[in-house]
Design an enzyme around this catalytic site. Structure first.
Site, PDB file in Angstrom:
ATOM      1  N   HIS A   1       0.792  -1.242   0.000  1.00  0.00           N
ATOM      2  CA  HIS A   1       0.000   0.000   0.000  1.00  0.00           C
ATOM      3  C   HIS A   1       0.824   1.292   0.000  1.00  0.00           C
ATOM      4  CE1 HIS A   1       0.813   0.048   4.349  1.00  0.00           C
ATOM      5  NE2 HIS A   1       0.550   1.345   4.286  1.00  0.00           N
TER       6      HIS A   1
HETATM    7  C1  UD1 Z   1      -2.128   6.069   5.272  1.00  0.00           C
HETATM    8  C2  UD1 Z   1      -0.868   6.604   5.942  1.00  0.00           C
HETATM    9  C3  UD1 Z   1       0.199   5.519   5.951  1.00  0.00           C
HETATM   10  C4  UD1 Z   1      -0.320   4.246   6.577  1.00  0.00           C
HETATM   11  C5  UD1 Z   1      -1.620   3.822   5.903  1.00  0.00           C
HETATM   12  C6  UD1 Z   1      -2.204   2.672   6.651  1.00  0.00           C
HETATM   13  C7  UD1 Z   1      -0.424   9.009   5.643  1.00  0.00           C
HETATM   14  C8  UD1 Z   1       0.367  10.012   4.921  1.00  0.00           C
HETATM   15  N1  UD1 Z   1      -0.325   7.745   5.205  1.00  0.00           N
HETATM   16  O1  UD1 Z   1      -1.804   5.783   3.927  1.00  0.00           O
HETATM   17  O2  UD1 Z   1       1.306   5.953   6.710  1.00  0.00           O
HETATM   18  O3  UD1 Z   1       0.630   3.232   6.416  1.00  0.00           O
HETATM   19  O4  UD1 Z   1      -2.565   4.909   5.943  1.00  0.00           O
HETATM   20  O5  UD1 Z   1      -3.140   1.965   5.909  1.00  0.00           O
HETATM   21  O6  UD1 Z   1      -1.117   9.342   6.571  1.00  0.00           O
HETATM   22  N2  UD1 Z   1      -9.061   5.143   0.615  1.00  0.00           N
HETATM   23  C9  UD1 Z   1     -10.309   4.580   0.463  1.00  0.00           C
HETATM   24  N3  UD1 Z   1     -10.999   4.291   1.601  1.00  0.00           N
HETATM   25  C10 UD1 Z   1     -10.534   4.520   2.860  1.00  0.00           C
HETATM   26  C11 UD1 Z   1      -9.270   5.103   2.980  1.00  0.00           C
HETATM   27  C12 UD1 Z   1      -8.534   5.417   1.855  1.00  0.00           C
HETATM   28  O7  UD1 Z   1     -10.789   4.347  -0.636  1.00  0.00           O
HETATM   29  O8  UD1 Z   1     -11.228   4.214   3.847  1.00  0.00           O
HETATM   30  C13 UD1 Z   1      -8.285   5.432  -0.630  1.00  0.00           C
HETATM   31  C14 UD1 Z   1      -8.514   6.831  -1.173  1.00  0.00           C
HETATM   32  O9  UD1 Z   1      -8.462   6.752  -2.573  1.00  0.00           O
HETATM   33  C15 UD1 Z   1      -7.297   7.582  -0.666  1.00  0.00           C
HETATM   34  C16 UD1 Z   1      -6.212   6.508  -0.669  1.00  0.00           C
HETATM   35  O10 UD1 Z   1      -6.891   5.316  -0.331  1.00  0.00           O
HETATM   36  O11 UD1 Z   1      -6.965   8.684  -1.480  1.00  0.00           O
HETATM   37  C17 UD1 Z   1      -5.092   6.771   0.289  1.00  0.00           C
HETATM   38  O12 UD1 Z   1      -5.583   6.982   1.617  1.00  0.00           O
HETATM   39  P1  UD1 Z   1      -4.744   7.882   2.659  1.00  0.00           P
HETATM   40  O13 UD1 Z   1      -5.346   7.798   4.000  1.00  0.00           O
HETATM   41  O14 UD1 Z   1      -4.515   9.240   2.111  1.00  0.00           O
HETATM   42  O15 UD1 Z   1      -3.328   7.210   2.665  1.00  0.00           O
HETATM   43  P2  UD1 Z   1      -2.936   5.673   2.839  1.00  0.00           P
HETATM   44  O16 UD1 Z   1      -2.260   5.252   1.584  1.00  0.00           O
HETATM   45  O17 UD1 Z   1      -4.089   4.909   3.321  1.00  0.00           O
HETATM   46  N1  UDP Z   2      -4.312  -5.189   8.698  1.00  0.00           N
HETATM   47  C1  UDP Z   2      -5.620  -5.656   8.783  1.00  0.00           C
HETATM   48  N2  UDP Z   2      -6.254  -6.022   7.619  1.00  0.00           N
HETATM   49  C2  UDP Z   2      -5.652  -5.965   6.404  1.00  0.00           C
HETATM   50  C3  UDP Z   2      -4.319  -5.490   6.335  1.00  0.00           C
HETATM   51  C4  UDP Z   2      -3.673  -5.090   7.496  1.00  0.00           C
HETATM   52  O1  UDP Z   2      -6.183  -5.737   9.873  1.00  0.00           O
HETATM   53  O2  UDP Z   2      -6.299  -6.312   5.402  1.00  0.00           O
HETATM   54  C5  UDP Z   2      -3.635  -4.766   9.935  1.00  0.00           C
HETATM   55  C6  UDP Z   2      -2.297  -5.425  10.178  1.00  0.00           C
HETATM   56  O3  UDP Z   2      -2.469  -6.654  10.845  1.00  0.00           O
HETATM   57  C7  UDP Z   2      -1.580  -4.379  11.010  1.00  0.00           C
HETATM   58  C8  UDP Z   2      -2.115  -3.078  10.491  1.00  0.00           C
HETATM   59  O4  UDP Z   2      -3.331  -3.394   9.805  1.00  0.00           O
HETATM   60  O5  UDP Z   2      -1.913  -4.494  12.379  1.00  0.00           O
HETATM   61  C9  UDP Z   2      -1.132  -2.477   9.529  1.00  0.00           C
HETATM   62  O6  UDP Z   2      -1.720  -1.432   8.841  1.00  0.00           O
HETATM   63  P1  UDP Z   2      -1.238  -0.954   7.419  1.00  0.00           P
HETATM   64  O7  UDP Z   2      -0.498  -2.022   6.739  1.00  0.00           O
HETATM   65  O8  UDP Z   2      -2.435  -0.403   6.754  1.00  0.00           O
HETATM   66  O9  UDP Z   2      -0.308   0.290   7.776  1.00  0.00           O
HETATM   67  P2  UDP Z   2       1.173   0.487   8.332  1.00  0.00           P
HETATM   68  O10 UDP Z   2       1.390  -0.433   9.473  1.00  0.00           O
HETATM   69  O11 UDP Z   2       2.107   0.259   7.190  1.00  0.00           O
HETATM   70  O12 UDP Z   2       1.203   1.926   8.717  1.00  0.00           O
END
Ligand code: UD1
Ligand code: UDP
Length: 377
Positions: free
Chosen positions: A218
């Site tokens: 991601h």
């Molecule tokens: C964010 C965090 C990242 C973390 C990740 C965990 C920042 C800068 N990044 O990244 O550090 O590892 O969350 O998962 O804060 N979207 C949906 N539905 C949702 C949420 C997001 O469709 O419920 C889609 C949208 O198109 C959005 C994109 O995902 O633009 C990215 O979401 P965003 O929260 O901006 O960043 P993440 O890549 O999720």
């Molecule tokens: N996780 C989850 N479901 C998923 C993928 C990840 O519950 O489909 C959990 C995972 O076990 C971990 C956390 O989400 O506890 C990690 O989040 P993510 O990978 O989104 O973000 P990061 O840790 O890189 O910030």
């Protein structure tokens, strides 16, 4: 003592379960927690599912900021958090990790003199092109209490000039650093057996007794660059000839697959019997997958650590990691988005499955330690 806890992204919601559980079980007479959801993640399977499954109290506020560019998203959160901090007047704001929700909480609180507790302090990738690296540095340098999960985190803070043997009163200008273990280790220990009882994802995916690879992708540095995303999927296609692969798809990746992979590659992936692309799973399902997988491939911070907690080898799809100890102990390999390096790492772990996983993430009681330190202030 009154805490305002800020959550927003999936991993923060999960982390918050550990602190809320400790408050409920041991400190409910002394600590009041006000939970604020920024709304950064909002799909049910990125947010609501965790509240139900992990018994996290319903948020007292939801700012519903949703998705936007970094500046817009952070600004909307900062405005909302400032307003409710003024209303709630907490003793501390509690911030987790390194997302835009963390950054917004740090900036809002520091400017109006609400002391910040940073959980997961001190981690560094030394790569400032990562949005998370900026968020971590700002949050650490605005904090009063810094709880670092690892020795590497402690060393990073020392190097950045944080005092190590100082006495109180602790303030933003005289911050206190504690090395206390990882709150996610608390959670993984707590939920591991519950996950076995309450989920049937392994049977559902027809993987009972079969070795499989668990993958997650991601990071913007992978999803947003067609050549990097293609290299990762090329390696998945290659690996799927040897092992089934389960890939719960983050919504960011689900969207960018369609624009950043060739039609031919998409067809190969979507029609493969051995690549199981599934929607994001719940935390209990994720733990069950991690426990039963033979190997984990990921660019997630949380998932690479959980692979270690459950004693699984991990191929990290990044050039560097903040969790350096899991690489130093030989249990994870940095392969970046490089098909050749990914295949070499797979071949290495097949012949040399790691067996030694030293205890480097604490004793499973980081949450209680943190709450005790807050109460002493
Ligand atoms: C964010 C965090 C990242 C973390 C990740 C965990 C920042 C800068 N990044 O990244 O550090 O590892 O969350 O998962 O804060 N979207 C949906 N539905 C949702 C949420 C997001 O469709 O419920 C889609 C949208 O198109 C959005 C994109 O995902 O633009 C990215 O979401 P965003 O929260 O901006 O960043 P993440 O890549 O999720
Ligand atoms: N996780 C989850 N479901 C998923 C993928 C990840 O519950 O489909 C959990 C995972 O076990 C971990 C956390 O989400 O506890 C990690 O989040 P993510 O990978 O989104 O973000 P990061 O840790 O890189 O910030």
């Amino acid at each position: 003592m009154k805490l305002v806890t800020i959550i927003g992204a999936r991993p923060q919601i999960i982390k918050a379960a550990a602190l809320s559980r400790a408050i409920r079980n041991h400190y409910s007479d002394r600590i009041q927690e006000v939970i604020v959801h920024t709304g950064q993640h909002y799909d049910d399977n990125m947010s609501q599912v965790f509240f139900e499954e992990l018994q996290i109290p319903r948020p007292d506020y939801n700012l519903h900021v949703g998705s936007a560019s970094h500046g817009v998203q952070t600004a909307r959160m900062t405005e909302g958090i400032e307003e409710l901090l003024i209303k709630e007047q907490p003793d501390f704001i509690v911030l987790y990790g390194d997302t835009n929700s963390t950054l917004a909480g740090a900036v809002a609180a520091a400017k109006i003199h609400v002391p910040i507790v940073h959980i997961e302090a001190g981690l560094r990738s030394f790569n400032k092109s990562m949005p998370e690296e900026i968020n971590r540095i700002v949050c650490d340098h605005c904090s009063t209490l810094l709880f670092t999960p690892t020795k590497a985190g402690l060393d990073n803070l020392k190097r950045e000039g944080f005092p190590m043997d100082n006495n109180g009163p602790f303030t933003i200008d005289n911050p206190k650093v504690y090395h206390c273990g990882d709150i996610m280790y608390d959670n993984s220990l707590h939920f591991a057996n519950i996950a076995e009882e309450k989920t049937d994802i392994i049977q559902h995916l027809e993987l009972k007794g079969k070795p499989f690879i668990l993958a997650t992708i991601h990071r913007d540095s992978n999803t947003d660059y067609p050549e990097r995303l293609s290299a990762i999927f090329d390696s998945l296609i290659e690996l799927s000839k040897e092992s089934p692969i389960v890939l719960p798809l983050h919504p960011r990746t689900a969207k960018l697959l369609k624009t950043n992979l060739s039609n031919e590659k998409q067809t190969l992936i979507f029609s493969s019997n051995n690549i199981k692309l599934i929607p994001p799973v719940s935390f209990l399902e994720m733990i069950a997958l991690e426990r039963h997988a033979q190997l984990v491939m990921t660019d997630s911070g949380g998932v690479q650590k959980e692979a270690y907690f459950f004693k699984k080898p991990c191929i990290i799809l990044r050039p560097e990691t903040e969790w350096v100890e899991i690489v130093q102990t030989g249990n994870a390999i940095l392969a970046d988005a490089d098909e050749g390096r990914i295949m070499l790492a797979w071949a290495y772990f097949k012949d040399n499955p790691p067996t030694m996983f030293p205890e480097i993430f604490g004793d499973g009681h980081a949450a209680e330690f943190m709450l005790d330190q807050m109460l002493k202030m």
